[in-house]
Structures are given as C-alpha cells and as structure tokens.
Design an enzyme around this catalytic site. Structure first.
Site, PDB file in Angstrom:
ATOM      1  N   ASP A  34       2.738  20.189 -22.073  1.00 17.53           N
ATOM      2  CA  ASP A  34       1.523  20.127 -20.761  1.00 17.53           C
ATOM      3  C   ASP A  34       0.677  20.471 -21.283  1.00 17.53           C
ATOM      4  O   ASP A  34      -0.357  21.311 -22.693  1.00 17.53           O
ATOM      5  CB  ASP A  34       1.669  20.934 -19.782  1.00 17.53           C
ATOM      6  CG  ASP A  34       1.629  21.093 -18.724  1.00 17.53           C
ATOM      7  OD1 ASP A  34       0.521  19.411 -18.906  1.00 17.53           O
ATOM      8  OD2 ASP A  34       2.524  20.025 -17.501  1.00 17.53           O
ATOM      9  N   ARG A  36      -1.030  22.029 -19.485  1.00 10.22           N
ATOM     10  CA  ARG A  36      -1.950  22.903 -19.595  1.00 10.22           C
ATOM     11  C   ARG A  36      -1.170  24.050 -19.863  1.00 10.22           C
ATOM     12  O   ARG A  36      -0.268  23.597 -19.949  1.00 10.22           O
ATOM     13  CB  ARG A  36      -1.727  22.715 -17.812  1.00 10.22           C
ATOM     14  CG  ARG A  36      -2.740  21.785 -16.769  1.00 10.22           C
ATOM     15  CD  ARG A  36      -1.939  21.432 -15.854  1.00 10.22           C
ATOM     16  NE  ARG A  36      -0.669  20.638 -15.607  1.00 10.22           N
ATOM     17  CZ  ARG A  36       0.223  19.985 -14.381  1.00 10.22           C
ATOM     18  NH1 ARG A  36      -0.460  20.608 -13.331  1.00 10.22           N
ATOM     19  NH2 ARG A  36       1.269  19.680 -15.015  1.00 10.22           N
ATOM     20  N   TYR A 142      -0.954   3.666  -8.456  1.00  7.48           N
ATOM     21  CA  TYR A 142       0.178   4.490  -9.187  1.00  7.48           C
ATOM     22  C   TYR A 142       1.912   3.605  -8.964  1.00  7.48           C
ATOM     23  O   TYR A 142       2.665   3.635 -10.098  1.00  7.48           O
ATOM     24  CB  TYR A 142       0.838   6.048  -7.633  1.00  7.48           C
ATOM     25  CG  TYR A 142       2.041   6.314  -7.830  1.00  7.48           C
ATOM     26  CD1 TYR A 142       1.707   7.354  -9.734  1.00  7.48           C
ATOM     27  CD2 TYR A 142       2.730   6.371  -7.842  1.00  7.48           C
ATOM     28  CE1 TYR A 142       3.087   7.869  -9.440  1.00  7.48           C
ATOM     29  CE2 TYR A 142       4.072   7.824  -7.807  1.00  7.48           C
ATOM     30  CZ  TYR A 142       3.531   8.061  -8.914  1.00  7.48           C
ATOM     31  OH  TYR A 142       5.009   8.811  -9.123  1.00  7.48           O
ATOM     32  N   ILE A 172      10.097  14.520  -4.155  1.00  7.96           N
ATOM     33  CA  ILE A 172      10.830  15.170  -4.356  1.00  7.96           C
ATOM     34  C   ILE A 172      10.695  16.845  -3.570  1.00  7.96           C
ATOM     35  O   ILE A 172       9.270  16.790  -3.164  1.00  7.96           O
ATOM     36  CB  ILE A 172      10.593  15.723  -5.976  1.00  7.96           C
ATOM     37  CG1 ILE A 172      11.149  14.629  -6.512  1.00  7.96           C
ATOM     38  CG2 ILE A 172      11.679  17.341  -6.045  1.00  7.96           C
ATOM     39  CD1 ILE A 172      12.590  14.032  -6.078  1.00  7.96           C
TER      40      ILE A 172
END
Ligand code: AKB
Length: 318
Positions: A34, A36, A142, A172
C-alpha cells in the site's frame, strides 16, 4: 496461487482480504502492499511493503523479489472522493490498472484479480435485476474508471493471455477497517451509530435501494473467482455478484429491532444521492452462480446481527 501480492492492502477490502489469504495460504505467501502504513495492527504480523501502483518498476521489483504468481489489485479511489478529484481518480484507477496488467504480462505472474463495482452501471442501465451483459454508461468518474478497467481486463486477456478475473462488487459492509469515501458507506456508519446509541444523519434519501454485501461474502467472491476452473468461465472478468438489497429506511428498521432507542434523520448530499440513484437496485448474478458456483451466505438480518456483535466488541475493547 502460491505467492500472492495485494495492492491497496490497507483499504477496507484489502485488510480483510490480506488476513483471509494469509489464513488460507500462509503468512509467508502473501505480500501486502500500500502507499499507507497498515492501519490494522494484525496487518503487521505478515509481509508488508510500500508500493504506489503508479510505479510499475516498483511493482516489477516486488514481483521478482517475492516470486509472485498472483496479484489482487485493489488500490482505487472510491466514488464520492472520485467526484471531488476526477483527474486523480482517473490516474489512480485507470493508469494504476494499466500498470498492473502491463507488468503482469511481462513477468511470471499467471493470474490477476481486478475488482469492478455496481458503479460500472449508469442511469440508462436497467436498475432492477441488472443483467450481466447490459448498457454501461455511468455518469460519475468512479464508474467511468470501472468500465475502463473492465475493458482493460478483457483486452489484456484476449491480446496477451493475461488471466484477468474480477467481480462487480456491491456496497461492502465490514467492521475491521473503515471504507474511504464511497457512496454505500452510510450503511456501516448507521450500524456503528446505532450500536453506540448515537443519533445518525444519513446522506441518502430513505427510499434509496442499493445492492450490498457483507465482507465474508465479498472475500468468498474475490477468492472464489480466482480459484475457479478457468475452462468453465465464459465471462472471466466483471461478474455481477450480489447478496442483499436494502434502503436506509429498511436498515434503520432492522437496527431499531435491536436498539429501540435508535434515532436517525436525513440530510441529503446531492452528489452522493445522484451517484446512488444511477446505480442498480439489484443485480442479476446468475452468470457467477452458473460459471463458478457463487452463492452468498449473509442476508440483511444475518449481516446486521453479526455486525452488531463485532462492533459492540470493538467498542468494549476501546
Ligand atoms: C462506493 O460506494 O464507491 C463503493 C462501490 C460501490 O464501489 N463502495
């Protein structure tokens, strides 16, 4: 799948998927990556590397270093953030996917998962029982990136034999890692507020019906399509998968049956409302059921009860 690399591993789906793949395939056989640092402490117990999907050379080096044969490419900017930063969303979602697919075709990686979404449909798509193969003219960035990446997956398979597979995920619902900037996130927030006995202000109209799925079913879908016998797949990429459909009002009613004091109100966010209005009310997932035995386990009642149990435990442990 013997050595797996995951992009976007610190995101909502990435976190749960990394932990599930480590459980199934072993801690030393899954490399989480990632831009992050890991947000969930459990993530630090296995392999974790810094990777920006805009850097294909960095990806190639990790593939070689770990002898990767399978990639789950989850790094993406979600719908509400994409409307605020459309160019960045196009770059990360579309160029990020081209970087992954083109690196895959030049290395020993044999299979790659690229998720799509209900966002790949738009206002002119049939909203109920949305067919597997239908009109796809989304009007939000998106969704536009998701249609582009579905087509890229088909292109790399047909032109270069890259075994690119994927599912169109609904909203989700999960508790381990918060989602980052989606339109369907209200459901998680509403549950968390109800469990904390706090009032909730919903940004969607009460009657906005959306397709949703609980995380264990989403993991089952992502891993299931990757483990499926390729010879039986006619679609391969971008399978509709669904588990339940509900509106904010229906979720609130369900929560009120557990927490009779639950209070909620509505302040519509026009941007997220427009996005939600353009997405299906329910998808037809018969192709996934037929081609690789997809079946979900959680409906609204089962998901709500399980979420309440886990979110209550998290609050207790805080
Ligand atoms: C979002 O709301 O942006 C995502 C999605 C449906 O792909 N959860």
């Amino acid at each position: 799948m013997t050595m797996i690399l995951i992009t976007g591993a610190s995101g909502q789906i990435g976190t749960d998927l990394t932990l599930e793949l480590r459980r199934r395939y072993g801690d030393r056989n899954v490399v989480a990556t990632d831009v992050r640092h890991p947000r969930n402490p459990e993530m630090e117990q296995g392999l974790y590397e810094f990777l920006d999907v805009m850097d294909p050379e960095g990806l190639r080096l990790l593939i070689e270093q770990y002898n990767v044969d399978t990639i789950f490419h989850l790094a993406a900017i979600l719908s509400a953030v994409a409307e605020r930063t459309p160019v960045r969303a196009w770059q990360v979602n579309t160029w990020g996917t081209v970087n992954v697919l083109d690196t895959v075709r030049r290395t020993q990686v044999s299979r790659v998962f690229v998720p799509s979404s209900i966002a790949a449909f738009g206002p002119t798509t049939p909203l109920d029982k949305t067919p597997q193969d239908t009109i796809q003219r989304p009007n939000a960035m998106y969704g536009i990136t998701k249609v582009a990446t579905e087509l890229l997956g088909d292109y790399y398979y047909e032109k270069f034999g890259v075994d690119c597979r994927g599912v169109r995920l609904p909203g989700i619902i999960s508790y381990k890692t918060p989602p980052g900037g989606g339109t369907t996130d209200y459901a998680i927030d509403m549950i968390a507020h109800a469990v904390r006995h706090e009032p909730y202000v919903c940004y969607l109209r009460a009657d906005t019906s959306l397709d949703m799925m609980y995380m264990p079913d989403a993991l089952h879908a992502c891993i299931g399509v990757m483990e499926a016998d390729g010879a039986k797949l006619r679609h391969r990429n971008a399978f509709n998968v669904t588990a339940m459909q509900f509106t904010p009002e229906q979720l609130a009613e369900k929560l009120t049956s557990h927490f009779p004091d639950f209070q909620w109100s509505i302040e519509v966010d026009p941007i997220r409302q427009a996005i939600a209005d353009s997405w299906p009310n329910s998808m037809d997932d018969s192709a996934a059921r037929k081609e690789w035995d997809w079946t979900p386990k959680y409906d609204l009642s089962a998901m709500t009860a399980d979420m309440i149990e886990h979110v209550s435990k998290q609050i207790h442990d805080e």
